[in-house]
Design an enzyme around this catalytic site. Structure first.
Site, PDB file in Angstrom:
ATOM      1  N   SER A   1      22.751   3.903  25.068  1.00  0.00           N
ATOM      2  CA  SER A   1      21.972   3.228  24.407  1.00  0.00           C
ATOM      3  C   SER A   1      22.778   3.361  22.720  1.00  0.00           C
ATOM      4  O   SER A   1      22.040   2.661  21.951  1.00  0.00           O
ATOM      5  CB  SER A   1      21.055   5.035  24.017  1.00  0.00           C
ATOM      6  OG  SER A   1      20.095   5.048  25.527  1.00  0.00           O
TER       7      SER A   1
ATOM      8  N   SER B   1      18.642   3.057  23.800  1.00  0.00           N
ATOM      9  CA  SER B   1      17.109   4.137  23.379  1.00  0.00           C
ATOM     10  C   SER B   1      17.698   3.137  21.727  1.00  0.00           C
ATOM     11  O   SER B   1      16.253   3.835  21.070  1.00  0.00           O
ATOM     12  CB  SER B   1      17.073   5.090  23.519  1.00  0.00           C
ATOM     13  OG  SER B   1      18.534   5.861  23.619  1.00  0.00           O
TER      14      SER B   1
ATOM     15  N   LYS C   1      19.299   6.349  13.399  1.00  0.00           N
ATOM     16  CA  LYS C   1      18.568   6.671  14.272  1.00  0.00           C
ATOM     17  C   LYS C   1      17.870   8.110  14.117  1.00  0.00           C
ATOM     18  O   LYS C   1      18.162   8.903  13.985  1.00  0.00           O
ATOM     19  CB  LYS C   1      19.347   7.130  16.020  1.00  0.00           C
ATOM     20  CG  LYS C   1      18.607   6.311  17.089  1.00  0.00           C
ATOM     21  CD  LYS C   1      19.614   7.330  18.220  1.00  0.00           C
ATOM     22  CE  LYS C   1      19.029   6.883  19.781  1.00  0.00           C
ATOM     23  NZ  LYS C   1      19.396   6.927  20.690  1.00  0.00           N
TER      24      LYS C   1
END
Lengths: 470, 100, 474
Positions: C174, C150, C75
């Site tokens: 997330s 997210s 990420k």
């Protein structure tokens, strides 16, 4: 209307750790800009703080030395934007600081309360370019983050101080304590100790505190004293002419000798303190606290008290000798039988004038010399000569005295020498009798030379004056 | 519970957070933030008089490190990322006042 | 792609080279990413070089570690030295960190090959990856729908077969919510299990790093590599990583499993039905399933949307144009701050910064921030009470299956509701994970959430493995 000033002092002192508060970057004054930085102290995205054990130890030492209660504490974030702040928040301590409720004793034995002494990180340094280096006229600024993250302890006094002299004494004493603990080197000029003064005034006799102003930019004891005097006067003038004092931060302008309003007049800034989520609470155990307490050296106030008792004088009278760290010598002398006042006097004058040599002066020799003077076997002038030689070359006082052929003169012998000298310089004597004081020195020197410096200078002057009819 | 959020408050908050906002944004944010804060009423009514706040989910204390020097970053690598640098330092536009 | 477990074994045994594996991953990325936009930045050169170096070490007889040659997607809110790290924000566009996050060091140290930085909601604030400044990621199962957020990019990368493993971060769900929406495994470890050093902070007391994988075993393998004490993170659990992979197959005989009633209310019926089915799988495997209650969980959303923005408002203050990132230069520093942050942050980030600033401000701090932290205590207590009666808890991961792009972007509050089942674990700091279990009525993936007490990841993974074993029939 009579007024009194009410002063509280905030002192930030840098701790003498090897590394910064939350990272392993070097804690070093004067290195090339931005060479002691890392993700943590630069506040780079993703960085996290880890607390320096030595910094905590030093903070505890300061707390113990100031008779504070050392307790469980938490770090808080103080949020505001400024270019010297890498994270735009400062990690500090807010309502749960490590040290609270202490006090400090001044040389005159009065006490000033210490509200708190907490830990926090220092900011970077900005240099303003253009406009003479002053912030308001600068074209732009440059930032060095070497200092960002250096550990600080902020010491806040109670508003117990009432005069500018007392304020200066407080700062001196605090500095001596900090240096004694080893936690800080207390160099105001280098910025490792920074003083801000909170000053207000109120009618003499007490009552409610007046509105206070915070004075910043005090780089020396002298500035501190002058700034306090100026600010108190400014506030009094304002109040006496019907005005009111606005609570604000003011800057001491050394060149102009006045304080100037610093910030626009807005309400107190909202720092939005909240507990620092990246750090866990700090709770030193009893063993650590005991270890810190036990490792503290004897602090200045205790040294003064001890010496005062030994020498049978007031603690205030020992202040200079303790400040110069000559108390051990004087203690040795008094313990060896010398007179306390004389020992303090010689230390505070002759030894103070030659501190380097005084550090290696043999205590036994010092003691012996003082006792010779105590016994009247040496005049003060002779004693000073012998002491001078002891400092320079060491040796045995009695032997030195004998070498110089010193012995005190009988009073009658002295009188005849004085009369001989006056007779030999009749013109000068007339002028002296007529009031030419400058000739005192001339005659004293002649007498001292004639007696091979065995005379007591004070006795000589007294005799000359009486011969002159005064 | 505090009164409903006004435009003035939101403008003040934006300033505190150093966020420039347009009038339209101010309007929109005031409405949206107000809606979120209305839900805060749910918890306002809970009795938490004897409940301590949780700042940390883990019961850790006294995490400390030794006072030992570790390598610093290379200054050039860091300054290469700076929007503006001069004289081995970060350059910023005029700072008009002292720190708050 | 093969699982990580299989790839690592094959590479260590010399049946495949790391380079071959990386090429397969890069090829898959090349094929599907133009449509899905899972990646902000593909590290093709770096990955090939790393794979070649690994193959060199293998040739010399060295063992590169448990993740030998396994491609991993990271990420884009975790620092990779010299490689762009943007948090999907304009304010960090082009920033090259001068250091690696601890999680990166550990992955590389275990032989993994990082193939790229994945897309996210800007600064991890969002539940759909639509808040990315660089465009949304699309759900591999249906590109008209969101992958969740997210960590949408990481979830999509694994779901689309671009990499067998990915790393995400979870502050309010997330990792777990996008895992559920994309039909993969997603794990939020106990707070403090995985070092946050190098994770670009959103909400410091809630953020945790965790794995995405296609199987529970793969997730366990990655967890063992990344978890464990890090002296650079003061909030790091002071223990090494627990063994999890080895005990996966221990079964659930005699375990007491509780379905959290408060979290079953208000979710779509087809989602709730899958949770019940998963519970039946556990019953059939010897567990005792009953209804559990965590009453304060219903206040989680409110507490979270006060605490997280508050911490974020402070964490994001450093993005001011002075030291790195975007600068919109004006006459003076204050105007520069204002303009830089206005231009650099998207609307959701601004909303949360302002909400957080307000919640911390003088006069409101006690009513909002402190109150929310007290509610947090109530949630912790209610979980503790529930764990007195149960060994693990079960709930839906997300209230619905993947929703269409643009459906919830008009109203922030509607979007916030996506996290209703996941938020309580972040507030409590306890571990939780999502296991894919069948589909909804629309054929889109559903995830079931397994929750365990603090530090009980081995137990949690075991139960997840049992659910996974029965998922094929779902």
């Amino acid at each position: 209307m009579s007024w009194e000033m009410v002063i509280g002092l905030e002192v930030h002192c840098e701790l003498k750790t090897e590394t910064k508060l939350f990272c392993g970057c070097r804690n070093m004054f004067g290195d090339e800009p931005n060479t002691n930085i890392c993700p943590v102290c630069l506040g780079l995205p993703g960085s996290l703080p880890v607390l320096n054990r030595q910094a905590v130890d030093f903070a505890m030492r300061i707390g113990e030395a100031l008779h504070c209660e050392v307790r469980r504490s938490v770090f808080h974030r103080k949020n505001y934007f400024y270019p010297d702040m890498p994270k735009d928040y400062q990690v500090s301590q807010y309502d749960e600081p490590i040290n609270v409720h202490g006090w400090l004793e001044l040389p005159d034995t009065s006490r000033v309360g210490i509200t708190r002494a907490h830990m926090e990180e220092d900011t970077g340094k900005t240099t303003h370019v253009g406009g003479g280096g002053r912030i308001h006229e600068a074209a732009y600024s440059l930032v060095d983050y070497n200092r960002a993250g250096v550990p600080l302890v902020e010491i806040v006094s109670e508003p117990d101080i009432r005069t500018s002299d007392q304020a200066k004494a407080y700062v001196s004493e605090l500095r001596a304590i900090l240096v004694a603990t080893g936690a800080s080197d207390g160099k105001m000029e280098e910025g490792s100790m920074r003083v801000d003064a909170n000053v207000s005034v109120r009618p003499l006799g007490g009552g409610e505190f007046g509105t206070r102003c915070e004075i910043k930019n005090l780089n020396s004891l002298r500035s501190l004293g002058r700034a306090i005097e100026y600010e108190a006067r400014r506030q009094i003038d304002l109040l006496e002419s019907g005005g009111t004092v606005d609570q604000e931060t003011r800057h001491w302008n050394e060149a102009d000798g006045r304080t100037l309003s610093g910030r626009s007049k807005e309400e107190a800034y909202d720092y939005r303190y909240f507990p620092e989520p990246d750090l866990v609470p700090l709770d030193p155990d009893a063993a650590w606290k005991d270890e810190v307490r036990g490792s503290l050296p004897v602090l200045p106030a205790e040294r003064r008290a001890r010496l005062a008792q030994l020498a049978a004088v007031e603690p205030a009278d020992t202040a200079l000798v303790v400040e110069l760290e000559l108390d051990a010598l004087v203690e040795a002398a008094v313990n060896g039988g010398a007179d306390g006042r004389r020992a303090l006097n010689r230390a505070g004058n002759e030894l103070a004038a030659n501190l380097t040599a005084a550090r290696t002066l043999d205590p036994a020799a010092f003691t012996a010399l003082l006792k010779l003077e105590d016994a009247g076997q040496l005049t003060p002038t002779q004693a000073k000569e012998v002491l001078g030689e002891l400092l320079e070359k060491g040796g045995d006082p009695a032997a030195i005295a004998a070498d110089k052929g010193y012995e005190a003169m009988e009073a009658g012998d002295l009188e005849s020498v004085v009369d001989e000298v006056l007779a030999a310089h009749a013109d000068e004597f007339e002028r002296f009798k007529g009031g030419d004081q400058k000739l005192m020195g001339f005659f004293v020197k002649l007498v001292m030379d004639a007696t091979g410096k065995k005379a007591d200078g004070k006795a000589v002057s007294a005799l000359l004056r009486s011969r002159a009819g005064g | 519970m505090p009164e409903r959020l006004t435009r003035e408050t939101v403008a003040h908050v934006a300033r505190l957070a150093r966020l420039a906002v347009t009038d339209d944004e101010l309007e929109m944010f005031t409405t949206q933030l107000g809606a979120v804060l209305d839900h805060a009423a749910d918890i306002e009514k809970l009795d938490t008089a004897d409940v301590p706040p949780t700042a940390h989910p883990l019961p850790l204390e006294n995490v400390l490190r030794a006072d030992e020097v570790e390598p610093s970053l290379d200054r050039d690598e860091v300054l290469a990322q700076a929007p503006s640098a001069e004289d081995d330092r970060f350059r910023v536009p005029r700072i008009l006042g002292e720190a708050p | 792609m093969d699982t990580a477990v299989d790839i690592a074994r094959a590479v260590r045994e010399g049946r495949r080279t790391a380079r071959q594996v990386v090429e397969e991953a890069l090829s898959a990325i090349g094929a599907r990413d133009p449509e899905l936009h899972a990646f902000n930045h593909v590290m093709a050169d770096e990955a090939r070089a790393a794979a070649d170096a690994l193959d060199g070490r293998l040739a010399r007889g060295e063992d590169p570690g448990p993740l030998a040659g396994v491609p991993v997607a990271l990420k884009d809110n975790m620092c990779t030295r010299g490689v762009p790290t943007t948090c999907s924000s304009k304010i960090l566009d082009g920033w090259l960190p001068p250091y690696d996050a601890t999680v990166v060091e550990r992955l590389v140290g275990a032989g993994a090959v990082i193939v790229g930085k994945t897309n996210l909601d800007e600064f991890a604030m969002g539940s759909s990856t639509e808040n990315s400044a660089f465009g949304p990621t699309r759900n591999p199962h249906d590109p008209t729908r969101v992958p969740g957020g997210s960590s949408g990019g990481s979830a999509a990368a694994v779901a689309a077969g671009m990499a067998p493993l990915a790393i995400g971060s979870d502050t309010g769900g997330s990792i777990r919510q996008p895992a559920a929406l994309c039909g993969v495994v997603g794990v939020k470890p106990t707070y403090g299990r995985v070092s946050r050093f190098g994770l670009i902070a959103f909400a410091s007391s809630l953020d945790q790093i965790g794995p995405f994988a296609t199987t529970v075993a793969d997730a366990a393998l990655m967890f063992e590599v990344i978890a464990g004490h890090d002296r650079r993170d003061s909030t790091s659990v002071q223990e090494p990583a627990p063994a999890v992979l080895g005990t996966l197959g221990r079964g659930v005989e005699g375990l007491r499993v509780g379905i959290i009633s408060e979290l079953m209310d208000g979710v779509a019926p087809d989602v709730a039905a899958r949770v019940d089915q998963a519970a039946q799988v556990l019953t059939a495997a010897g567990a005792k399933v009953d209804t559990a209650s965590v009453p304060a969980a219903i206040y989680g959303l409110t507490a979270y949307y006060l605490i997280a923005p508050a911490e974020a408002s402070s964490n994001l203050a450093r993005y001011d144009g002075v030291r790195y990132g975007l600068r919109v230069e004006k006459e003076d520093i204050t105007e520069t701050y204002l303009a830089t942050r206005a231009a650099g942050f998207g609307p959701e980030v601004k909303r949360r910064i302002m909400l957080g600033t307000y919640a911390l401000s003088a006069g409101y701090y006690d009513a909002y921030y402190v109150k929310a932290q007290k509610v947090r205590t109530l949630i912790i207590r209610d979980f503790a009470a529930a764990y007195g009666d149960f060994d693990v808890l079960l709930s839906p991961t997300a209230p619905t299956t993947a929703f269409p792009l643009g459906e919830k972007t008009g109203d922030p509050l509607t979007m916030y509701m996506s996290d209703i089942c996941t938020i309580p674990s972040n507030l409590a700091g306890d571990p939780a994970m999502s296991v894919p279990f069948g589909t909804g009525d629309d054929g889109l993936p559903v995830g079931v959430q397994v929750l365990a007490p603090s530090l009980q990841e081995p137990l949690m993974f075991r139960v997840a493995a049992a659910i996974e074993a029965g998922a094929g029939d779902a």
